[in-house]
Structures are given as C-alpha cells and as structure tokens.
Design an enzyme around this catalytic site. Structure first.
Site, PDB file in Angstrom:
ATOM      1  N   GLU A 180       0.810  -1.219   0.000  1.00 28.07           N
ATOM      2  CA  GLU A 180       0.000   0.000   0.000  1.00 28.07           C
ATOM      3  C   GLU A 180       0.843   1.268   0.000  1.00 28.07           C
ATOM      4  O   GLU A 180       0.415   2.308  -0.516  1.00 28.07           O
ATOM      5  CB  GLU A 180      -0.961   0.017   1.190  1.00 28.07           C
ATOM      6  CG  GLU A 180      -2.100  -0.996   1.079  1.00 28.07           C
ATOM      7  CD  GLU A 180      -1.746  -2.361   1.667  1.00 28.07           C
ATOM      8  OE1 GLU A 180      -0.560  -2.581   2.000  1.00 28.07           O
ATOM      9  OE2 GLU A 180      -2.658  -3.202   1.788  1.00 28.07           O
ATOM     10  N   PHE A 191     -11.352  -6.355  14.593  1.00 23.64           N
ATOM     11  CA  PHE A 191     -10.346  -6.907  13.681  1.00 23.64           C
ATOM     12  C   PHE A 191     -10.050  -5.906  12.557  1.00 23.64           C
ATOM     13  O   PHE A 191     -10.949  -5.388  11.913  1.00 23.64           O
ATOM     14  CB  PHE A 191     -10.846  -8.226  13.076  1.00 23.64           C
ATOM     15  CG  PHE A 191      -9.868  -8.810  12.095  1.00 23.64           C
ATOM     16  CD1 PHE A 191      -8.597  -9.207  12.509  1.00 23.64           C
ATOM     17  CD2 PHE A 191     -10.205  -8.935  10.756  1.00 23.64           C
ATOM     18  CE1 PHE A 191      -7.685  -9.732  11.600  1.00 23.64           C
ATOM     19  CE2 PHE A 191      -9.297  -9.460   9.848  1.00 23.64           C
ATOM     20  CZ  PHE A 191      -8.037  -9.861  10.270  1.00 23.64           C
ATOM     21  N   GLN A 192      -8.790  -5.633  12.351  1.00 22.04           N
ATOM     22  CA  GLN A 192      -8.309  -4.689  11.336  1.00 22.04           C
ATOM     23  C   GLN A 192      -8.889  -3.294  11.499  1.00 22.04           C
ATOM     24  O   GLN A 192      -9.176  -2.603  10.527  1.00 22.04           O
ATOM     25  CB  GLN A 192      -8.550  -5.248   9.931  1.00 22.04           C
ATOM     26  CG  GLN A 192      -7.724  -6.516   9.709  1.00 22.04           C
ATOM     27  CD  GLN A 192      -7.550  -6.899   8.259  1.00 22.04           C
ATOM     28  OE1 GLN A 192      -8.428  -6.653   7.445  1.00 22.04           O
ATOM     29  NE2 GLN A 192      -6.420  -7.495   7.946  1.00 22.04           N
ATOM     30  N   LYS A 210     -17.525   0.015   6.424  1.00 18.90           N
ATOM     31  CA  LYS A 210     -18.103  -0.990   5.531  1.00 18.90           C
ATOM     32  C   LYS A 210     -19.617  -0.828   5.376  1.00 18.90           C
ATOM     33  O   LYS A 210     -20.149  -1.000   4.276  1.00 18.90           O
ATOM     34  CB  LYS A 210     -17.784  -2.385   6.081  1.00 18.90           C
ATOM     35  CG  LYS A 210     -18.031  -3.498   5.095  1.00 18.90           C
ATOM     36  CD  LYS A 210     -17.437  -4.814   5.623  1.00 18.90           C
ATOM     37  CE  LYS A 210     -17.528  -5.914   4.588  1.00 18.90           C
ATOM     38  NZ  LYS A 210     -16.921  -7.169   5.096  1.00 18.90           N
ATOM     39  N   MET A 212      24.703   8.154   0.858  1.00 17.89           N
ATOM     40  CA  MET A 212      24.631   9.476   1.466  1.00 17.89           C
ATOM     41  C   MET A 212      24.958   9.409   2.957  1.00 17.89           C
ATOM     42  O   MET A 212      25.581  10.301   3.510  1.00 17.89           O
ATOM     43  CB  MET A 212      23.258  10.101   1.228  1.00 17.89           C
ATOM     44  CG  MET A 212      23.174  11.546   1.667  1.00 17.89           C
ATOM     45  SD  MET A 212      24.418  12.568   0.850  1.00 17.89           S
ATOM     46  CE  MET A 212      23.505  13.187  -0.560  1.00 17.89           C
TER      47      MET A 212
HETATM   48  C1  LIG Z   1      12.829   5.540   4.492  1.00 13.71           C
HETATM   49  C2  LIG Z   1      14.152   6.151   4.751  1.00 13.71           C
HETATM   50  N1  LIG Z   1      14.983   5.632   5.670  1.00 13.71           N
HETATM   51  C3  LIG Z   1      16.190   6.190   5.900  1.00 13.71           C
HETATM   52  C4  LIG Z   1      16.580   7.305   5.224  1.00 13.71           C
HETATM   53  C5  LIG Z   1      17.937   7.928   5.516  1.00 13.71           C
HETATM   54  N2  LIG Z   1      18.799   7.874   4.311  1.00 13.71           N
HETATM   55  C6  LIG Z   1      18.945   8.940   3.498  1.00 13.71           C
HETATM   56  S1  LIG Z   1      19.911   8.614   2.191  1.00 13.71           S
HETATM   57  C7  LIG Z   1      20.175   7.032   2.702  1.00 13.71           C
HETATM   58  C8  LIG Z   1      21.043   6.109   1.901  1.00 13.71           C
HETATM   59  C9  LIG Z   1      20.435   5.717   0.625  1.00 13.71           C
HETATM   60  O1  LIG Z   1      21.185   4.686   0.071  1.00 13.71           O
HETATM   61  P1  LIG Z   1      21.047   4.297  -1.451  1.00 13.71           P
HETATM   62  O2  LIG Z   1      19.616   4.113  -1.788  1.00 13.71           O
HETATM   63  O3  LIG Z   1      21.964   3.179  -1.762  1.00 13.71           O
HETATM   64  O4  LIG Z   1      21.472   5.640  -2.175  1.00 13.71           O
HETATM   65  P2  LIG Z   1      22.923   6.282  -2.350  1.00 13.71           P
HETATM   66  O5  LIG Z   1      23.009   7.398  -1.358  1.00 13.71           O
HETATM   67  O6  LIG Z   1      23.934   5.221  -2.112  1.00 13.71           O
HETATM   68  O7  LIG Z   1      22.906   6.796  -3.745  1.00 13.71           O
HETATM   69  C10 LIG Z   1      19.513   6.792   3.898  1.00 13.71           C
HETATM   70  C11 LIG Z   1      19.569   5.536   4.642  1.00 13.71           C
HETATM   71  C12 LIG Z   1      15.664   7.841   4.295  1.00 13.71           C
HETATM   72  N3  LIG Z   1      15.934   8.945   3.613  1.00 13.71           N
HETATM   73  N4  LIG Z   1      14.476   7.245   4.052  1.00 13.71           N
END
Ligand SMILES: Cc1ncc(C[n+]2csc(CCOP(=O)(O)OP(=O)(O)O)c2C)c(N)n1
Ligand SMILES: [Mg+2]
Lengths: 562, 181
Positions: A49, A111-112, A161, A475
């Site tokens: 979802e 439920f749900q 519902k 990042m």
């Molecule tokens: C749902 C979620 N969890 C954690 C983060 C924190 N976060 C930001 S960038 C990143 C790394 C992303 O890794 P990747 O998809 O391999 O991209 P890259 O930076 O290596 O290009 C994380 C964990 C986020 N932005 N969104």
C-alpha cells in the site's frame, strides 16, 4: 435513484474525471472493490500500500491530476502513511480511500481496526470519516476540491463498511462551499505594484523558485519574466524543470548540494524573488546568513509559508501563475530596457562564478555515477521523465540531468522517502504510457519497494530502473566520512545485496549490468530500446561523494568543493 | 502546586506576550483534536483552551490562551486559519476585550482561618458554595489578575484543590466576532 455507497463512490469518481486507481483490496473494502470490478477505471494492483500512494503521487506529479488510491482498513491503511506524508510534504494532490470496519464497531479494537483519521491528521491536508451515507457524495466532492485547490495536498476519506453497502438517494453536488476554506488566488494589487518597483530598482536580482512553480503550472510565466528582465533563476530540488536547465539564465539548483554560482548568487543578491518556495533548511543553510544583502519578495499560495523561516520584506499571497502573469502584464507599461542593460555586471559576475567552479567529476576506470546521468541526459535530450530515490543518487540526478520541462523530475523532496522512486515511476508511466520514464535508484533505496517490479511487469509498464550501485547507503556513508571520522556504522551493503539482474529476471523484467565506463552508453541504448521494464545495475565507484556540499547549518558560501 | 507556576509567569515580557485567540469552528467531531494536534505538533504552547457551542449549533467557539513572540503568534494564527473546519480566527490582543474565568477552589478552613476566608471571598465577590468539615469550596469569576490575586491570598491558608474553566473572552463594543476584521 437509490444507489449503494459503493455505487455512489464510483459515480463520484467518474464525475471527478478519475481514470486510474492504484489499489490493494481487503475485507473491509470488498463491497467497493465488487463495484470497482466493473467500473470504467484503469486499475493498478500494487504489491504494497505504501507503493500505491507513491504511484498515485508519481501519477499526480507527472500529469497534474489528482492521484487516487483505494486500500483496506487496518494494516492496509497504516501502510499508506509514509506515502501520504511524502505527498503532504511536497504538496501533491492525492485522494486516499480507506476501508474501515462498520460504524457500529468503531472504537472496539475490532479486527483490522485502525484510527487512520487520527493517525493521518498531521500529514494530510484534510481527512474525513464518513459517518452517514447522506454525507458521502458531498465529502467526496469536497475531498477532491481540497486536494487539488490552493496549496494542493493529500486528502484521506475513511469509509466504514456499512456505508459502502447502505443505500441512499444519489445526487451529485455541483458546487462546493466550505466556509473555512477559501484559498487566496489573486495577489494583492498594491503588493504586486510594489514588487515591480522593487524589482526595477534592484541591481542583482535573483529568482528563487520552488515546487509552487510546478504545481501552479507557472513555468511559462516564469520563463517570460526571467527572459524579459534578464533575471537569473535558481531552483530548489522541487522546482527543477520549472525553468529550462540548459538556459543561460538558469543557475541550476541552490542549497546544500546546489551549484557554486547559485549559492554565491544568493549570498550577493540584493533582491531575492522567491516564488512557490518555502525557505527549507536544506536550501537556506544557516538562516541568519542567508541572502544577507537581499530584500526578499515572497510569492506563495500558502500564507503559513511566508515569514516562517525568513523575514520577508514584501509578501504576496496567491497563485504563482496568476501573480506572475499579472506582473508580466503590468511590466508592459514599464520601461525595462535600461534595467536589463544594468544587469550586465551581475550576469558577468555569475559567469565568473561559473568559471571558478562548475559541477565536475573525473571519469576514471570505474563508472562514475555523474557520468551515467550525464549520458542519460545526452541520449534523451532532457526529454525523459526521471524519478529518484533518496540519497546520493537523488542529488546526482538533480545535478547532472538538464530538466527542460515541468513535471519531468519526480522526487521526494520534503520527506526524503527512500522507496519512493520505483512506484513513482510506475505511476508516471501509467499517466504517460508512451514516454520514457527512468527511475534513478540506489542499491539501498531500491530494496525498500523492489516488490513493485511485479506490478511493472504485470501491467507491461516499460520503466527503466537505473540502480547506481555503490554498495553503500551512500549518502549516509558520505556524512560518516565527513562528520563521523569515517566510521561507517550500518551503512555498508557491500556483498550483501541481491544480484539485481537476477532479481529483475525473477520478476519477469529484463536485467542488465554495466561495470565499465565504456559499457554505460551501449547499456543505456539497449535499455531504452526494450519496450519492457528493465533494471540496470550500474556498478559505480563506491566512495564517490556529492559535491558541492554545504554542511548542515553553515552559510551557503561555505561549500566543500572537493 | 502546579498553578503557582503559572502565577509566577506574571507578565513575562513582550517577547513572550500572552495572546488570547478566539475561533469560530465547525461543530464537528475531530476539530478539537486537529487544533490540539496543531499546537503539539508544531511546539506551540497552549496555556488554556475552552470550547462550547454557539447559538448556531453547527458552530463552536474556542478561546485559546497562548504565549509567543510575534513570529510565533503569526504562525499560530496562520496555521489555525489553514485548518479546513476553522471558520474565523481573531487575536484579541489587537482589540479592546473582556475576559473571564471561573474557578472552584477548595480551601482548608480551620477555627482560625474561617473568618479570614469569608472576608476574602466577600472582597472578591465570590461565593462559598459548599462547606465541609474542614473546608470551604469557593466559586469566583474574574479576569486573570483578579483570580491570581485571590489565589495568592488563599494559598498560605492551604488550597486542597483547584479547578479552572479556562478563560473565555469577547471583544468590547457592539461588534460580534463575525464582524471583526
Ligand atoms: C525511508 C528512509 N529511511 C532512511 C533514510 C535515511 N537515508 C537517506 S539517504 C540514505 C542512503 C540511501 O542509500 P542508497 O539508496 O543506496 O542511495 P545512495 O546514497 O547510495 O545513492 C539513507 C539511509 C531515508 N531517507 N528514508
Ligand atoms: Mg547506494
């Protein structure tokens, strides 16, 4: 004529011009699905979802229409929350219809059961629990109106519902009247006049534009204003595509990973004209040193955005498109030639900054991610629709592809949601079956919604997913390298990700891989020529960083360039 | 003794000035949650809040007392206005207005203090509405200053319990809230 609640919903959706639904069924919402089975909408069954909402969001960003989601109660509803928050932060119009347990059971921990109206109150523009069937058509009408008007946003409608099966006389309300909701569209004429005076008196003006340019479809007006007066334009992440990235007056993106010239221009400007932007901390850096010499004009549809972070000298509340076109028509009466001439020095200074430092990288033996994006730009002529995940891949996609048109760069700006890009690409491809849609991805983010490959394959959506595979949550690793002594806690994915080519094949998609620079262009060409979903695993330099970088909370001219 | 804390705020300073905001809202379920959620979610402070139906049962009125500098209050007002079921928002600080609050206070009443309590209640035009073996329960209505003053007199005598309605407020003059700009 009497109709059931489910039939009323179908009629209302038709009246709203809905052509596509992103959905996932379940017990509480089955009466509605029973009706939808024979309804004239294109229906995309996603695999989670959250992805339904991201897909509807991608559909909405690409097409400008309201995206529609139908899911069940409880876990179906709670799974939508990240998608909704993502759309809310970026002001994307979506209607989310959630099933709910019957009204008689609400509050019993049935439920749900989940109090999804309570849960989503802070991340929707508005939400409704339908308690009586007589309100159903009015609520649906209001929901679509609220979602798309003013500052757009997601609206959730919770549907018990019993409401879906009860019957009532159906009358579609032709008009909406909500006394507490009357968005201001026209800008204040006096303020607009004052803005023109400020502009014509300025020597170093800068247009700083954000997602509002895209959502109000104001790119044409922006283009004319910038060209007529010779005012350079810098865009936020959300504003990319709002002004052609290859135009001589485009400074590219500003902020944390913005261009050198854009950030320097902000620091030196004497008049900042903010349009549909909200002075986010990723844009301003240290607030007190943001645009220190500039007077600020702020044009925005949302009064709460004005003077929230930065004191504004001249606010104009209203629709960006209307205000810009009003400014343009008033400028007809003004002598603007000498003003334009007077900007020569300013233009030269900007050229100088460009000469001092421009986006660059060294392509070596190993594939550089910037090279991949640059080649995509060349091969597509800037005409593709790109979606991104979050992280370095998102920033490279923002920096190295020259977006020419609005609604071609779809990214989670405000919330920064990993897992957004793949389902958003699905939504964009559904909106434009014949356009090239590329999902720029990271090896981390891809795995947050990779199950949606099944959706792409099922509906034969020929999206191209380009994974910039650096073996890291890149990042995060970059921040750890810069600010945490290279202690790479929980950020390595090296050797622990699945084989993305095989994974694609397992889903019935095409999997390709490039490991050497010379393979990049052939692989891209091949992918673009295959009319099916393709996943490309670009094995890139694991420790490449995104530059420039303004460390969080520092002034914009404190850029790390290498 | 929580209430003492609010007394000590006194009249802080302009940077954190007290604002009395009145709202007209749709009388529908969830409105209070939306408003409370707005304050908590954005870190605004609510000193007190009261809600009740107006003559038109479809509309409720709310009085919110909050504190903040100009920029915060501007945000509070704009954010309130942005909520769909909020029909009108007026910051009474810009107007000439009257405000009242009612309190019920249970005070220890001993041989020695009974007389004094009654005298205080009389001066403040309050009422003793219940008498216990060792307590008086007093009702009093007034603006913030009056209530604060009463409480500071009763406190040394021993307050067992205090309930406040929260403030209600209205602009002076003949204009109704719907007519204010
Ligand atoms: C749902 C979620 N969890 C954690 C983060 C924190 N976060 C930001 S960038 C990143 C790394 C992303 O890794 P990747 O998809 O391999 O991209 P890259 O930076 O290596 O290009 C994380 C964990 C986020 N932005 N969104
Ligand atoms: Mg990565």
């Amino acid at each position: 004529m009497k109709k059931t609640g489910s039939q009323i919903i179908v009629e209302c959706l038709k009246k709203e011009g809905v052509d596509t639904l992103f959905n996932y069924p379940g017990g509480a919402v089955l009466p509605l699905f029973d009706e939808l089975g024979s309804a004239p909408f294109r229906q995309v069954l996603v695999r989670h979802e959250q992805a339904a909402v991201h897909a509807a969001d991608g559909y909405a960003r690409a097409s400008g229409k309201v995206g529609v989601v139908v899911v069940t109660s409880g876990p179906g509803a709670t799974n939508t929350v990240t998608g909704i928050a993502t759309a809310y932060m970026d002001s994307i119009p979506i209607a989310i219809l959630t099933g709910q347990i019957p009204t008689s059971l609400i509050g019993n921990d049935a439920f749900q059961e989940a109090d999804i109206v309570g849960i989503t109150r802070p991340c929707t523009k508005h939400n409704y629990l339908v308690k009586e069937i007589k309100d159903l058509s009015r609520i649906l009408k209001e929901a679509f109106y609220i979602a798309r008007s003013g500052r757009p946003g997601p609206v959730l409608i919770d549907l018990p519902k019993d409401i879906l099966v009860d019957s009532a006389e159906f009358k579609y309300p032709e008009k909406v009247s909500i006394r507490g909701y009357r968005p201001t569209l026209e800008g204040h004429p006096g303020q607009i006049q004052r803005a023109i005076h400020l502009i014509l008196k300025s020597k170093r003006p800068l247009l700083y534009v954000g997602g509002g340019i895209i959502s109000s479809n104001a790119s044409k007006e922006l283009f004319h204003l910038s060209e007529k007066l010779g005012i350079p334009v810098t865009m936020t992440l959300m504003g990319l595509g709002g002004f052609p990235g290859n135009h001589s007056l485009s400074l590219g993106m500003l902020g944390m990973h913005g261009t050198y010239r854009a950030n320097m221009a902000v620091m030196e400007s004497d008049l900042l004209i903010a349009v549909g932007a909200r002075f986010d901390d990723r844009v301003t850096g240290k607030l007190e040193s943001f645009a220190p010499q500039a007077k600020v004009i702020h044009i925005d549809i949302d009064p709460t955005s004005i003077s929230k972070n930065v004191r504004v000298d001249l606010p104009i509340v209203g629709d960006c498109k209307r205000i810009l076109s009003k400014i343009l028509s008033l400028l007809e009466k003004e002598e603007t030639h000498s003003f334009r001439e007077g900007l020569h020095k300013w233009h030269r200074q900007i050229e100088n900054w460009k000469a001092i430092y421009d986006m660059n990288y060294q392509q070596e033996q190993i594939i550089k991610p910037q090279y991949v994006i640059e080649k995509m730009d060349e091969l597509t002529g800037g005409e593709a629709i790109l979606t991104t995940e979050v992280g370095q891949n998102q920033m490279w996609a923002a920096q190295y592809y020259k977006y020419l048109k609005p609604r071609t760069f779809l990214t989670s700006g405000g919330l920064g949601t990993m897992g957004y890009g793949l389902p958003a690409a699905i939504g964009a491809q559904v909106a434009f079956p014949n356009r090239l849609v590329i999902g720029i991805s990271g090896d981390g983010s891809f795995q947050m919604n990779s199950q949606e490959l099944a959706t792409a394959v099922q509906y034969r959506l020929p999206i191209k997913v380009a994974i910039l595979n650096n073996g890291y949550l890149g990042m995060v690793r970059q921040w750890q390298e810069f600010f945490y002594g290279k202690r790479y806690a929980s950020s390595s994915l090296e050797g622990v990700s699945p084989d993305f080519v095989k994974l694609a094949e397992a889903y019935g998609a095409v999997g390709l891989r490039a490991t050497k620079p010379e393979e990049v262009v052939p692989v891209l060409k091949k992918a673009f020529s295959i009319p099916e979903p393709v996943v490309i695993d670009f094995v890139i330099d694991p420790e490449e960083n995104v530059y420039p970088m303004v460390p969080a909370g520092e002034p914009l001219n404190q850029m790390r360039l290498v | 003794m929580e209430f003492i804390w609010s007394l000590e705020f006194g009249d802080w300073n302009l940077i954190n000035m007290r604002h009395v905001i009145t709202l007209l809202v749709e009388n529908e379920f969830g409105v209070l949650a939306r408003i409370a959620g707005l304050f908590s979610g954005r870190g605004f402070n609510i000193e007190c809040l009261s809600v009740a139906e107006t003559l038109d049962p479809a509309v409720s009125t709310m009085t919110i007392v909050t504190r903040g500098d100009d920029q915060i209050i501007e945000q509070v007002l704009k954010q309130l206005n942005k909520l769909i079921p909020v029909i009108k928002v007026v910051d009474l600080i810009d107007k000439d207005f009257v405000e009242r609050e009612m309190i019920l206070v249970k005070v220890l009443a001993t041989e020695k203090t009974r007389e004094e309590i009654l005298r205080i209640v009389d001066i403040f035009r309050g009422k003793v509405i219940d008498v216990g073996a060792k307590t008086y329960t007093i009702e009093i209505t007034g603006d913030e200053k009056k209530i604060d003053a009463l409480l500071s007199l009763l406190k040394p005598l021993g307050i067992k319990e205090l309930v406040r309605t929260g403030r209600v407020a209205m602009s002076r003059g003949s204009k109704a809230m719907t007519e204010l700009t």
